[in-house]
Design a protein around this motif. Structure first.
Motif: not given
Lengths: 196, 252
Positions: A21, A17-18, A26
């Motif tokens: 991002r 996820d990071y 997203e």
């Protein structure tokens, strides 16, 4: 572009996820079959125990969801192993996208450490996940089980013996290493996946 | 074989500052995220963040820091300091840490290692051991950052930690730590030949050849250091080029 990260009882999902991002994307982190099915790309990450996570995937019905996907799918680390036919970690039948067995590393001398932890070199890279720049670069591995060389092998590396660093078949791609933890080389591979 | 790893260690106070940093070329030298990013750019293979805060408030700030580091860096990092129970491990892994390092808590209650391994896998469980070579030549394990001696021997405890589910051993020699005359290579080599999991060398780095010796003589899989990097005495870039020239397998 809608990216779904499959959420189940495996660890370290947030690092993917990071990573996305950092690219300004997203992703949705979900175990909802409809949401996963409706995404443009699906990432199947995870670290953990093959036996325990397969059981959980079946309980959620996600085994059928994953097999039904026609968009590009990227399995990472345990995600790659779960896409194989069977794992000796928990002696469990897995998803079977790649018709190959997952085995445990057996040290041949005291210099052969298990888990295989650290940066190792990618060789013989194939498929659009990789480009010529990536051949010979280091990426980060951390695992005790491995996928042997087989017709779906898309990149190799070597620890104790050569094994599959990546697999590909149709819309399914998978890496044993962690692209989200592999510095600039890893980011390049993730971007290649997003551009498929 | 994977490349030998270079791991800078950052001691963090109250989640905000790194102790003992004297960079002149880095404006926010004390900022743990900025310093980690600098080391990553310079070619560090992994980072270790150790929480040296004693207060409850500081612990919460540390978890926030872990989140920031995970959001910013694209290399793996381990966190340690003050991990006493599974809930601490859970909080830090959820914040984005790749591995946790346990030390005194595991010596006091070895089952903690089994619990971490069975819940999160052996790959997240680094067991840190502070040991001193006593006058009789025996290596003894110490608690609480080297303040309290135990009845445990280094080799016996490392083997037990491995069998309980440690994924790596981070061994700090108290005799060598801060002295800057090299790592405890004999003890390292003995650990490396006794264990099937990777050993990380810690304590004693003062010059580039000390890293070479930890790998070539100590057979360590990774070498950790703090001061020589924080004071800018050794640049990681130069160090890795040097190791490559010396025939050590490193990631350039």
């Amino acid at each position: 572009m809608k990216i779904a990260i499959i959420k189940y009882n495996a660890g370290n999902i947030c690092s993917v996820d990071y990573a996305l991002r950092r690219f300004g994307i997203e992703p949705v982190i979900t175990s909802d079959p409809e949401e996963i099915g409706g995404a443009d790309k699906v990432i199947f990450p995870g670290v953990g125990h093959a036996g325990a996570t397969m059981l959980h995937l079946r309980q959620l019905g996600l085994d059928r969801t994953i097999l039904s996907l026609r968009q590009p799918v990227l399995g990472i680390c345990l995600g790659m192993q779960l896409l194989c036919r069977h794992s000796s970690e928990g002696d469990v039948d897995c998803l079977g996208v790649f018709d190959v067995e997952v085995d445990r590393f057996i040290p041949q001398s005291h210099a052969d450490k298990v888990p295989h932890i650290g940066w190792n070199v990618l060789k013989d890279v194939k498929t659009k996940l990789f480009d010529a720049e990536i051949e010979g670069r280091h990426v980060y591995f951390v695992h005790s089980y491995f996928v042997p060389l087989n017709p779906h092998t898309a990149a190799t590396t070597s620890h104790i013996h050569p094994f599959s660093a990546a697999l590909s078949k149709d819309n399914f791609y998978a890496t044993q290493f962690h692209p989200e933890k592999s510095g600039d080389t890893g980011e390049r591979i993730l971007k290649n996946f997003l551009h498929l | 074989m994977p490349a030998k790893r270079i791991i800078p260690c950052l001691d963090v106070m109250d989640g905000r500052t790194v102790k003992g940093v004297r960079f002149v070329d880095l404006r926010e030298a004390g900022d743990p995220v900025e310093l980690g990013a600098k080391y990553s750019r310079d070619g560090a293979d992994e980072l270790v963040y150790l929480d040296i805060t004693a207060s409850h408030e500081g612990r919460k700030t540390f978890a926030e820091l872990v989140r920031k580091v995970a959001a910013r860096l694209n290399i793996p990092f381990t966190v340690g300091g003050g991990i006493n129970e599974l809930a601490d491990v859970d909080r830090l892994l959820n914040a984005g840490a790749d591995k946790v390092s346990v030390n005194s808590a595991a010596l006091r209650r070895p089952e903690l290692i089994d619990e971490i391994a069975s819940n999160y896998g052996v790959q997240v469980c680094v067991v840190a051991i502070d040991a001193r070579c006593e006058d009789n030549g025996e290596w003894r394990c110490y608690l609480n950052g080297g303040r309290i001696p135990t009845e445990r021997g280094l080799f016996e405890w490392a083997a037990e930690a491995q069998s309980r589910g440690a994924g790596e051993i981070l061994f700090t020699s108290m005799n060598h730590d801060g002295v800057r005359t090299g790592y405890a290579n004999e003890a390292l080599a003995r650990l490396a030949s006794a264990l099937s999991i990777p050993v990380i060398a810690s304590g004693g780095a003062g010059a580039m050849e000390h890293f070479r010796d930890a790998f070539a003589k100590g057979e360590a899989e990774a070498a950790l250091a703090a001061g020589v990097f924080h004071f800018g005495e050794i640049s990681i870039k130069d160090l890795k080029q040097y190791l490559h020239n010396e025939g050590i397998n490193v990631r350039l």
